[in-house]
Write a protein that holds these residues in place. Sequence first.
Motif, short mmCIF file in Angstrom:
data_model
loop_
_atom_site.label_atom_id
_atom_site.label_comp_id
_atom_site.label_asym_id
_atom_site.label_seq_id
_atom_site.Cartn_x
_atom_site.Cartn_y
_atom_site.Cartn_z
N ILE A 95 0.85 -1.18 0.00
CA ILE A 95 0.00 0.00 0.00
C ILE A 95 0.89 1.23 0.00
N ASP A 96 0.59 2.16 -0.91
CA ASP A 96 1.31 3.43 -0.98
C ASP A 96 0.26 4.52 -1.14
N GLY A 97 -0.12 5.12 -0.03
CA GLY A 97 -1.15 6.17 -0.06
C GLY A 97 -2.49 5.60 -0.46
N LYS A 98 -3.03 6.09 -1.56
CA LYS A 98 -4.36 5.66 -2.03
C LYS A 98 -4.28 4.57 -3.10
N THR A 99 -3.09 4.00 -3.28
CA THR A 99 -2.92 2.94 -4.27
C THR A 99 -2.36 1.69 -3.58
N ALA A 100 -2.87 0.54 -3.98
CA ALA A 100 -2.39 -0.72 -3.42
C ALA A 100 -2.26 -1.75 -4.54
N ILE A 101 -1.34 -2.67 -4.35
CA ILE A 101 -1.18 -3.80 -5.26
C ILE A 101 -1.24 -5.06 -4.43
N VAL A 102 -2.01 -6.03 -4.91
CA VAL A 102 -2.09 -7.34 -4.25
C VAL A 102 -1.68 -8.39 -5.28
N TRP A 103 -0.69 -9.19 -4.92
CA TRP A 103 -0.25 -10.30 -5.76
C TRP A 103 -0.69 -11.59 -5.12
N GLU A 104 -1.24 -12.50 -5.92
CA GLU A 104 -1.65 -13.80 -5.39
C GLU A 104 -1.15 -14.92 -6.29
N GLU A 105 -0.82 -16.03 -5.65
CA GLU A 105 -0.58 -17.30 -6.33
C GLU A 105 -1.66 -18.23 -5.82
N THR A 106 -2.36 -18.90 -6.74
CA THR A 106 -3.52 -19.70 -6.37
C THR A 106 -3.46 -21.10 -6.98
N GLU A 107 -4.25 -21.98 -6.38
CA GLU A 107 -4.49 -23.31 -6.94
C GLU A 107 -6.00 -23.48 -7.01
N THR A 108 -6.48 -23.85 -8.18
CA THR A 108 -7.92 -24.00 -8.39
C THR A 108 -8.22 -25.41 -8.87
N THR A 109 -9.22 -26.03 -8.24
CA THR A 109 -9.70 -27.34 -8.67
C THR A 109 -11.21 -27.26 -8.83
N GLY A 110 -11.72 -28.09 -9.72
CA GLY A 110 -13.16 -28.09 -9.93
C GLY A 110 -13.49 -28.67 -11.28
N THR A 111 -14.60 -28.20 -11.85
CA THR A 111 -15.01 -28.64 -13.17
C THR A 111 -15.39 -27.42 -14.01
N ALA A 112 -15.15 -27.55 -15.30
CA ALA A 112 -15.56 -26.52 -16.26
C ALA A 112 -16.12 -27.25 -17.47
N ARG A 113 -17.38 -26.98 -17.76
CA ARG A 113 -18.07 -27.64 -18.88
C ARG A 113 -17.98 -29.16 -18.77
N GLY A 114 -18.12 -29.65 -17.53
CA GLY A 114 -18.14 -31.08 -17.28
C GLY A 114 -16.79 -31.75 -17.23
N LYS A 115 -15.71 -30.98 -17.41
CA LYS A 115 -14.37 -31.57 -17.40
C LYS A 115 -13.62 -31.11 -16.15
N PRO A 116 -12.79 -32.02 -15.59
CA PRO A 116 -12.04 -31.64 -14.39
C PRO A 116 -11.00 -30.55 -14.70
N VAL A 117 -10.81 -29.68 -13.72
CA VAL A 117 -9.83 -28.60 -13.85
C VAL A 117 -8.92 -28.64 -12.62
N HIS A 118 -7.63 -28.53 -12.87
CA HIS A 118 -6.65 -28.36 -11.81
C HIS A 118 -5.61 -27.40 -12.38
N ALA A 119 -5.60 -26.17 -11.85
CA ALA A 119 -4.73 -25.14 -12.41
C ALA A 119 -4.07 -24.33 -11.32
N PHE A 120 -2.90 -23.83 -11.65
CA PHE A 120 -2.20 -22.88 -10.80
C PHE A 120 -2.32 -21.52 -11.48
N GLY A 121 -2.57 -20.50 -10.68
CA GLY A 121 -2.77 -19.19 -11.26
C GLY A 121 -2.01 -18.11 -10.53
N THR A 122 -1.86 -17.00 -11.24
CA THR A 122 -1.32 -15.79 -10.63
C THR A 122 -2.30 -14.66 -10.89
#
Length: 147
Positions: A95-122
Amino acid sequence: MRLQFTVGALLAAALFASSASSLAATPKETLAAFHAALSNGDKAKATSLLAPEITIYESGYVERSREEYAGHHLGGDMEFAKSATRKVLKQTERIDGKTAIVWEETETTGTARGKPVHAFGTETAVLEKNGDNWTIVHVHWSSRKAK
Protein backbone atom coordinates in the motif's frame (compact mmCIF):
# COMPACT_ATOMS: atom_id res chain seq x y z
CA MET A 1 -33.41 -3.36 33.39
CA ARG A 2 -29.85 -2.10 33.68
CA LEU A 3 -28.50 -5.48 32.48
CA GLN A 4 -30.73 -5.33 29.37
CA PHE A 5 -29.51 -1.81 28.60
CA THR A 6 -25.86 -2.84 29.03
CA VAL A 7 -26.28 -5.91 26.82
CA GLY A 8 -28.12 -3.81 24.24
CA ALA A 9 -25.43 -1.14 24.30
CA LEU A 10 -22.69 -3.74 23.89
CA LEU A 11 -24.55 -5.37 21.00
CA ALA A 12 -25.04 -2.00 19.30
CA ALA A 13 -21.35 -1.17 19.75
CA ALA A 14 -20.34 -4.54 18.30
CA LEU A 15 -22.62 -4.07 15.30
CA PHE A 16 -21.25 -0.57 14.71
CA ALA A 17 -17.67 -1.80 14.97
CA SER A 18 -18.29 -4.65 12.52
CA SER A 19 -19.99 -2.35 9.99
CA ALA A 20 -17.26 0.27 10.40
CA SER A 21 -14.58 -2.35 9.78
CA SER A 22 -16.36 -3.52 6.64
CA LEU A 23 -16.26 0.05 5.35
CA ALA A 24 -12.52 0.26 5.93
CA ALA A 25 -11.67 -3.08 4.29
CA THR A 26 -8.06 -3.62 3.34
CA PRO A 27 -7.07 -4.22 -0.27
CA LYS A 28 -6.66 -7.95 0.52
CA GLU A 29 -10.14 -8.06 2.05
CA THR A 30 -11.59 -6.22 -0.94
CA LEU A 31 -10.05 -8.71 -3.36
CA ALA A 32 -11.26 -11.63 -1.20
CA ALA A 33 -14.77 -10.11 -1.18
CA PHE A 34 -14.68 -9.92 -4.98
CA HIS A 35 -13.77 -13.61 -5.28
CA ALA A 36 -16.41 -14.54 -2.69
CA ALA A 37 -19.02 -12.62 -4.69
CA LEU A 38 -18.01 -14.57 -7.82
CA SER A 39 -18.35 -17.87 -5.93
CA ASN A 40 -21.73 -16.82 -4.54
CA GLY A 41 -23.01 -15.65 -7.92
CA ASP A 42 -23.53 -12.15 -6.52
CA LYS A 43 -23.15 -9.96 -9.62
CA ALA A 44 -24.15 -6.76 -7.79
CA LYS A 45 -21.52 -7.25 -5.06
CA ALA A 46 -18.81 -8.29 -7.53
CA THR A 47 -19.35 -5.28 -9.79
CA SER A 48 -19.61 -2.88 -6.82
CA LEU A 49 -15.98 -3.70 -5.98
CA LEU A 50 -14.77 -2.82 -9.49
CA ALA A 51 -14.03 0.70 -10.70
CA PRO A 52 -16.15 1.74 -13.71
CA GLU A 53 -12.93 2.18 -15.72
CA ILE A 54 -11.31 -1.12 -14.64
CA THR A 55 -8.95 -2.81 -17.07
CA ILE A 56 -8.80 -6.61 -16.95
CA TYR A 57 -6.05 -8.57 -18.68
CA GLU A 58 -6.53 -12.30 -19.17
CA SER A 59 -5.00 -14.72 -21.68
CA GLY A 60 -3.90 -11.88 -23.96
CA TYR A 61 -7.37 -10.28 -24.01
CA VAL A 62 -8.40 -6.93 -22.52
CA GLU A 63 -11.68 -5.74 -21.07
CA ARG A 64 -11.63 -1.99 -20.60
CA SER A 65 -14.54 -1.31 -18.25
CA ARG A 66 -16.76 -2.78 -15.56
CA GLU A 67 -19.63 -2.69 -18.06
CA GLU A 68 -17.64 -4.62 -20.68
CA TYR A 69 -16.59 -7.26 -18.12
CA ALA A 70 -20.15 -7.57 -16.78
CA GLY A 71 -21.44 -8.03 -20.33
CA HIS A 72 -18.84 -10.58 -21.41
CA HIS A 73 -16.96 -12.71 -18.89
CA LEU A 74 -18.53 -12.04 -15.48
CA GLY A 75 -21.28 -14.63 -15.95
CA GLY A 76 -18.82 -17.31 -17.00
CA ASP A 77 -16.45 -16.41 -14.18
CA MET A 78 -19.29 -16.73 -11.65
CA GLU A 79 -20.44 -20.05 -13.12
CA PHE A 80 -16.91 -21.44 -12.91
CA ALA A 81 -16.25 -20.03 -9.42
CA LYS A 82 -19.41 -21.74 -8.10
CA SER A 83 -18.12 -25.14 -9.21
CA ALA A 84 -14.47 -24.65 -8.26
CA THR A 85 -12.36 -24.38 -5.16
CA ARG A 86 -9.82 -21.57 -5.21
CA LYS A 87 -7.00 -21.75 -2.67
CA VAL A 88 -4.63 -18.81 -2.14
CA LEU A 89 -1.12 -20.25 -1.81
CA LYS A 90 0.74 -16.98 -1.37
CA GLN A 91 -0.39 -13.38 -1.11
CA THR A 92 1.51 -10.11 -0.90
CA GLU A 93 0.14 -6.62 -0.44
CA ARG A 94 1.80 -3.23 -0.86
CA ILE A 95 0.00 0.00 0.00
CA ASP A 96 1.31 3.43 -0.98
CA GLY A 97 -1.15 6.17 -0.06
CA LYS A 98 -4.36 5.66 -2.03
CA THR A 99 -2.92 2.94 -4.27
CA ALA A 100 -2.39 -0.72 -3.42
CA ILE A 101 -1.18 -3.80 -5.26
CA VAL A 102 -2.09 -7.34 -4.25
CA TRP A 103 -0.25 -10.30 -5.76
CA GLU A 104 -1.65 -13.80 -5.39
CA GLU A 105 -0.58 -17.30 -6.33
CA THR A 106 -3.52 -19.70 -6.37
CA GLU A 107 -4.49 -23.31 -6.94
CA THR A 108 -7.92 -24.00 -8.39
CA THR A 109 -9.70 -27.34 -8.67
CA GLY A 110 -13.16 -28.09 -9.93
CA THR A 111 -15.01 -28.64 -13.17
CA ALA A 112 -15.56 -26.52 -16.26
CA ARG A 113 -18.07 -27.64 -18.88
CA GLY A 114 -18.14 -31.08 -17.28
CA LYS A 115 -14.37 -31.57 -17.40
CA PRO A 116 -12.04 -31.64 -14.39
CA VAL A 117 -9.83 -28.60 -13.85
CA HIS A 118 -6.65 -28.36 -11.81
CA ALA A 119 -4.73 -25.14 -12.41
CA PHE A 120 -2.20 -22.88 -10.80
CA GLY A 121 -2.77 -19.19 -11.26
CA THR A 122 -1.32 -15.79 -10.63
CA GLU A 123 -3.25 -12.61 -10.07
CA THR A 124 -2.08 -9.02 -9.82
CA ALA A 125 -4.70 -6.53 -8.66
CA VAL A 126 -4.28 -2.77 -8.41
CA LEU A 127 -6.70 -1.03 -6.07
CA GLU A 128 -7.48 2.60 -5.39
CA LYS A 129 -8.82 4.03 -2.13
CA ASN A 130 -11.93 6.19 -2.38
CA GLY A 131 -12.98 7.46 1.04
CA ASP A 132 -12.99 4.43 3.33
CA ASN A 133 -13.32 1.86 0.54
CA TRP A 134 -10.89 0.19 -1.83
CA THR A 135 -11.92 -0.32 -5.46
CA ILE A 136 -10.26 -2.68 -7.94
CA VAL A 137 -8.97 -0.65 -10.92
CA HIS A 138 -6.88 -3.30 -12.70
CA VAL A 139 -6.57 -7.09 -12.65
CA HIS A 140 -4.18 -9.35 -14.55
CA TRP A 141 -4.96 -13.07 -14.43
CA SER A 142 -2.76 -15.88 -15.71
CA SER A 143 -3.01 -19.64 -15.21
CA ARG A 144 -1.51 -22.94 -16.24
CA LYS A 145 -2.60 -26.53 -15.95
CA ALA A 146 -1.12 -28.52 -13.11
CA LYS A 147 1.34 -31.24 -14.13
